[in-house]
Design a protein around this motif. Structure first.
Motif, PDB file in Angstrom:
ATOM      1  N   ASP A 145      -6.173   3.091  -0.460  1.00 20.56           N
ATOM      2  CA  ASP A 145      -7.072   4.216  -0.200  1.00 20.56           C
ATOM      3  C   ASP A 145      -7.368   4.328   1.296  1.00 20.56           C
ATOM      4  OD1 ASP A 145      -7.168   4.882  -2.826  1.00 20.56           O
ATOM      5  OD2 ASP A 145      -9.120   3.969  -3.227  1.00 20.56           O
ATOM      6  N   ALA A 146      -7.524   3.188   1.961  1.00 15.82           N
ATOM      7  CA  ALA A 146      -7.765   3.199   3.403  1.00 15.82           C
ATOM      8  C   ALA A 146      -6.565   3.787   4.143  1.00 15.82           C
ATOM      9  CB  ALA A 146      -8.054   1.789   3.905  1.00 15.82           C
ATOM     10  N   HIS A 147      -5.354   3.483   3.662  1.00 18.90           N
ATOM     11  CA  HIS A 147      -4.152   4.073   4.255  1.00 18.90           C
ATOM     12  C   HIS A 147      -4.145   5.595   4.074  1.00 18.90           C
ATOM     13  CE1 HIS A 147      -2.539   0.062   4.740  1.00 18.90           C
ATOM     14  NE2 HIS A 147      -1.421   0.539   5.246  1.00 18.90           N
ATOM     15  N   SER A 171       0.828  -1.213   0.000  1.00 19.99           N
ATOM     16  CA  SER A 171       0.000   0.000   0.000  1.00 19.99           C
ATOM     17  C   SER A 171       0.854   1.252   0.000  1.00 19.99           C
ATOM     18  CB  SER A 171      -0.925   0.002   1.219  1.00 19.99           C
ATOM     19  OG  SER A 171      -1.874  -1.042   1.135  1.00 19.99           O
ATOM     20  N   ARG A 178     -14.360   3.426  14.599  1.00 15.13           N
ATOM     21  CA  ARG A 178     -14.153   4.242  13.409  1.00 15.13           C
ATOM     22  C   ARG A 178     -15.345   5.146  13.152  1.00 15.13           C
ATOM     23  NH1 ARG A 178     -12.214  -0.932  10.669  1.00 15.13           N
ATOM     24  NH2 ARG A 178      -9.981  -0.957  11.044  1.00 15.13           N
ATOM     25  N   LYS A 189      -6.712   7.594   3.701  1.00 18.41           N
ATOM     26  CA  LYS A 189      -7.733   8.190   4.582  1.00 18.41           C
ATOM     27  C   LYS A 189      -7.238   8.252   6.022  1.00 18.41           C
ATOM     28  CE  LYS A 189     -11.624   6.513   1.798  1.00 18.41           C
ATOM     29  NZ  LYS A 189     -12.767   5.580   1.772  1.00 18.41           N
ATOM     30  N   GLU A 190      -6.634   7.150   6.484  1.00 22.56           N
ATOM     31  CA  GLU A 190      -6.199   7.116   7.881  1.00 22.56           C
ATOM     32  C   GLU A 190      -5.039   8.077   8.131  1.00 22.56           C
ATOM     33  OE1 GLU A 190      -4.807   3.983  11.355  1.00 22.56           O
ATOM     34  OE2 GLU A 190      -5.451   3.235   9.396  1.00 22.56           O
ATOM     35  N   ASN A 230      -8.062  -0.838  -2.625  1.00 21.23           N
ATOM     36  CA  ASN A 230      -8.900  -0.322  -1.552  1.00 21.23           C
ATOM     37  C   ASN A 230      -8.082  -0.145  -0.274  1.00 21.23           C
ATOM     38  OD1 ASN A 230     -11.146  -0.306  -3.173  1.00 21.23           O
ATOM     39  ND2 ASN A 230     -11.797  -2.359  -2.582  1.00 21.23           N
ATOM     40  N   ASN A 231      -7.117  -1.040  -0.055  1.00 26.04           N
ATOM     41  CA  ASN A 231      -6.302  -0.946   1.150  1.00 26.04           C
ATOM     42  C   ASN A 231      -5.415   0.303   1.105  1.00 26.04           C
ATOM     43  OD1 ASN A 231      -5.596  -1.915   3.678  1.00 26.04           O
ATOM     44  ND2 ASN A 231      -3.861  -3.088   2.896  1.00 26.04           N
TER      45      ASN A 231
END
Length: 832
Positions: free
Chosen positions: A282-284, A247, A331, A286-287, A279-280
């Motif tokens: 993108d999650a990184h 990622s 979350r 965002k976080e 998707n992972n």
């Protein structure tokens, strides 16, 4: 200007912030000794250890392969080689030796073809399968000896080189140099493609090494971005999440041109990462973006609860699932700005700060307060002046609660509406108790007519997934979980886990939360077969026992060996269905995961039909929205009720407190039954098949009793409830017999039974009057069948469909009064 470049321009614009102070703040909080053995702060290089459970990196399972990938199982090259080998997987894993040979420790380089006595040339391939040294010799010899092929020459050529080529000059790159160049093949080609006119020394300083699946480098980022990414990763690591090098490499590929992340718009960032990332990744993004902005607020002295939008990951609210009181990361956000009236928004904020509610309670209370705000805003004065609020305003809010909808747009169940009303009035009670609502008019308070009643149990049966639909679902069971990702589980593991969960859900009638929280030791052998040990969370009754079919127990037992091989969070060790990650809100599978997987599976099935024919005679499609985890509890109960299981037994099986709830499954909705009788009474015939319509619904039900093959109007039999037929149920010869189309399947089945009896009588050499009686009954029933079938054929398509639906309802109602065979769904495990 392209969309990507315009987005980059917006992102690159410096926000109104002190970058120097921000850089100093990050420097003080970034740990240079993070992940010893994996992170090198000097070279900005991360080399993930595949033996570390906290790193997304796995060694290939092929015995002779040392490649590393980001998923369990075979690496990508081995997958291709296995598919081409024709070997079964176990043999391939044990015996296959990859064409690649080890270069630097733990790395693969394709070696020169020259080999002698088992020792292969240590140099990497350059051209024609040969290293640079052997290629030069071969090319001259080939010219001299009429072009001998390189692979042929390699078997008879010179001795192999014993020393490998030196490594590439790019920092931390372990690839060997290509020929006489200072760069490896990867960097040589990259340089020629990107900056052939630039001095190579300047270009080298900006390059990352050749990165494998378990590695990433922060060299491409600006100094501020390096600190931001590293801070975000360390904060992510601190909450127990795994480091995912893949990622980070994807993020570097799309965002390395930015000067910093703080102050950027998350939507613009995601627009840049929309192509070419996972998707992972993108999650990184965002976080990390959220973590950086939270850090900046901390630097500025802003506390999480001071804001009007709460980030639940920072507030650490208590979890309703934690019996020990331990708090878990939750979350999402809670937005108090949705409440427009200042007095109501301040009341909700003060309540949330002072009472420390659970995350679910907080979300629901803010949601109902936002709904009330919208309702009050539509009233005269907009609800802004508390002194002008009255009873009509409170009535408006309660009316709004009665029509509140779920996330899918459906109206909330009555129980959920009651919970929302409870939250709303609790909020107001808090305001009066603390003095925040002093001076508010007394009319703006709860009245007795504001109570929201209980659910009507009359339609419980209608929530069940019909058995024919369940049978269709079971035929597609092998595809359950295909579109699902679940932590680091493989596709096969995901399929079997959700397949097992579905079977338990379908066969046991437990609530979704009760299935998800089953322990690994949930199956026990009882005196009469296997029992399921489960916890009734709703009524707080634990260690309950439920008799289950052997097939259900087998499905669980087949999952257990696979379950034992999973690398799951420590808190999930005792659960049958583990959580996705260590930071999940629950230590076991979440019901939302089960629901979403079930929804994707149901939506992917090409065709699901009812047993009601459409205008063209084909079955009508079934409404897929009616298939959700809790519906299988209703199916379980209805299945047993239709089979004639005693109500007190079903109450124990369902673990109901209220007997009325259990009895709801023994009746079809009164409204549906009334409509069915209204339709059917006009299609009644006599024993000769002549129309004999009944004047009213009351007469249809009160002046007749249901016998196996139709209704009976004989007075003594009606009085005895259908158990005192004067002619021993030879209905086809009785003038009181009144069948209708809802009895067609039963009559057809009885005719087949009579034919079998006649055959048996003939084989027994019975007296002719016996066979004659059976033949006469068959002829009489056939006459009734022919008349009703003709009547059905002459109906319009709409009328016929109406009769078919009414027949299905009446047959369902009669099934609940009989002792029919309990339908069980059995999976053919050999074919799965």
């Amino acid at each position: 200007m392209s969309t990507a470049s315009s987005a980059a321009t917006r992102l690159a614009a410096p926000p109104d912030l002190d970058l120097e102070a921000w850089t100093a703040w990050l420097t003080d909080r970034v740990d240079p000794a993070w992940r010893p053995g994996e992170w090198d702060a000097r070279t900005l290089f991360f080399d993930g250890d595949p033996g570390n459970d906290r790193t997304v990196a796995q060694r290939c399972v092929t015995a002779a392969c040392t490649s590393i990938s980001n998923s369990r199982g075979l690496c990508s090259p081995c997958i291709r080689e296995w598919e081409a080998s024709g070997l079964d997987k176990a043999t391939f894993i044990a015996e296959h030796v990859p064409d690649r040979r080890k270069g630097s420790p733990g790395r693969f380089q394709v070696r020169c073809l020259v080999e002698r006595d088992g020792q292969q040339c240590a140099q990497p391939r350059y051209c024609q399968g040969l290293c640079i040294t052997h290629y030069r010799v071969w090319s001259k010899k080939a010219v001299r000896e009429s072009g001998i092929a390189a692979d042929v020459w390699a078997r008879t050529g010179p001795e192999p080189c014993t020393q490998g080529a030196p490594p590439c000059v790019v920092m931390r790159c372990e690839q060997e140099r290509r020929g006489l160049k200072r760069l490896c093949g990867y960097h040589h080609n990259k340089y020629k493609r990107e900056a052939p006119a630039e001095p190579v020394e300047e270009w080298i300083d900006r390059q990352t090494p050749f990165l494998f699946a378990n590695q990433f480098s922060l060299v491409p980022f600006s100094p501020v971005m390096r600190l931001e990414i590293l801070y975000g990763l360390q904060q992510r690591d601190a909450r127990g999440a795994k480091a995912d090098p893949t990622s980070i490499r994807l993020i570097a590929k799309t965002l390395e041109h930015l000067p910093h992340l703080l102050g950027t718009d998350l939507g613009d960032l995601l627009a840049l990462t929309a192509k070419g990332t996972s998707n992972n990744a993108d999650a990184h993004v965002k976080e990390i973006h959220r973590t950086l902005h939270n850090g900046h607020e901390e630097m500025c002295g802003i506390k999480p609860r001071d804001k009007h939008i709460w980030d639940l990951t920072r507030i650490s609210l208590p979890s309703t699932q934690s019996k020990s009181g331990r708090r878990r990361a939750t979350r999402g956000t809670v937005d108090f700005t949705a409440i427009s009236q200042p007095w109501l928004r301040e009341l909700a904020l003060t309540w949330a700060r002072d009472t420390d509610p659970t995350a679910i309670y907080l979300r629901d209370t803010v949601r109902v307060a936002a709904m009330a705000s919208g309702r009050l805003e539509a009233r005269p004065g907009g609800g802004a002046d508390p002194s002008r609020l009255g009873g009509a305003d409170m009535d408006t809010v309660v009316d709004g609660i009665r029509v509140m909808r779920r996330g899918d747009g459906e109206v909330m169940a009555r129980g959920s509406q009651r919970n929302m009303a409870h939250n709303w009035f609790n909020l107001l009670d808090f305001g009066r108790r603390t003095g925040l609502m002093n001076g508010f008019p007394t009319a703006f308070s709860r009245q007795r007519w504001h109570d929201i009643g209980h659910d009507d149990d009359e339609d419980n049966e209608g929530k069940a997934v019909p058995e024919p639909v369940i049978a269709q679902l079971d035929r597609h069971l092998d595809f359950l979980g295909d579109e699902t990702t679940y932590g680091q589980l493989s596709v096969d593991q995901i399929r079997q886990m959700f397949r097992t969960a579905y079977i338990v859900l379908r066969d046991t009638g437990r609530r979704p939360g009760e299935v998800c929280s089953l322990y690994r030791t949930c199956v026990k052998d009882g005196t009469d077969g296997p029992d399921l040990i489960w916890d009734n969370h709703k009524s707080k009754r634990h260690r309950r026992r439920l008799p289950i079919a052997e097939e259900t127990a087998t499905a669980i037992r087949e999952w257990l060996p696979v379950r034992a091989t999973l690398n799951v969070p420590a808190e999930s060790a005792r659960y049958l269905f583990p959580a996705i990650t260590a930071d999940s809100a629950q230590p076991h599978m979440n019901t939302s995961s089960l629901s979403q997987t079930l929804r994707h599976w149901v939506d992917s099935i090409p065709r699901l039909t009812t047993d009601v024919p459409g205008p063209d005679g084909t079955p009508l499609p079934f409404d897929r929205s009616l298939i959700y985890p809790y519906a299988f509890r209703h199916s379980y109960a209805q299945r047993h009720a239709d089979a004639g299981v005693a109500p007190d037994v079903l109450r124990d099986l369902m673990d109901h407190r209220n007997f009325k709830t259990t009895m709801g499954y023994y009746k079809v909705s009164l409204k549906r039954k009334r409509e069915a009788v209204t339709t059917m009474r006009t299609h009644v015939v006599d024993r000769a098949g002549n129309p004999a319509p009944i004047a009213s619904n009351t007469a249809y039900e009160a002046r007749s009793v249901a016998v196996p093959f139709g209704n009976c109007r004989e007075p003594s039999n009606v009085k005895a409830g259908g158990s005192a037929c004067p002619i021993r149920f030879q209905c086809a010869g009785c003038g009181f017999y009144r069948p209708d189309p809802s009895y067609l399947p039963a009559i057809e089945e009885h005719v087949n039974s009579l034919r079998a009896d006649r055959f048996t009588a003939e084989a027994m050499d019975a007296d002719p009057f016996v066979t004659r009686n059976l033949s006469d009954q068959i002829d009489a029933f056939q006459q009734v069948l022919s008349a009703m079938r003709k009547q059905m054929d002459e109906m319009s398509t709409e009328e016929r469909q109406e009769v078919e639906e009414a027949s299905a309802v009446l047959r369902k109602a009669r099934a609940g009064r009989g002792r029919t065979t309990l339908p069980l769904t059995v999976i053919n495990r050999r074919s799965s």
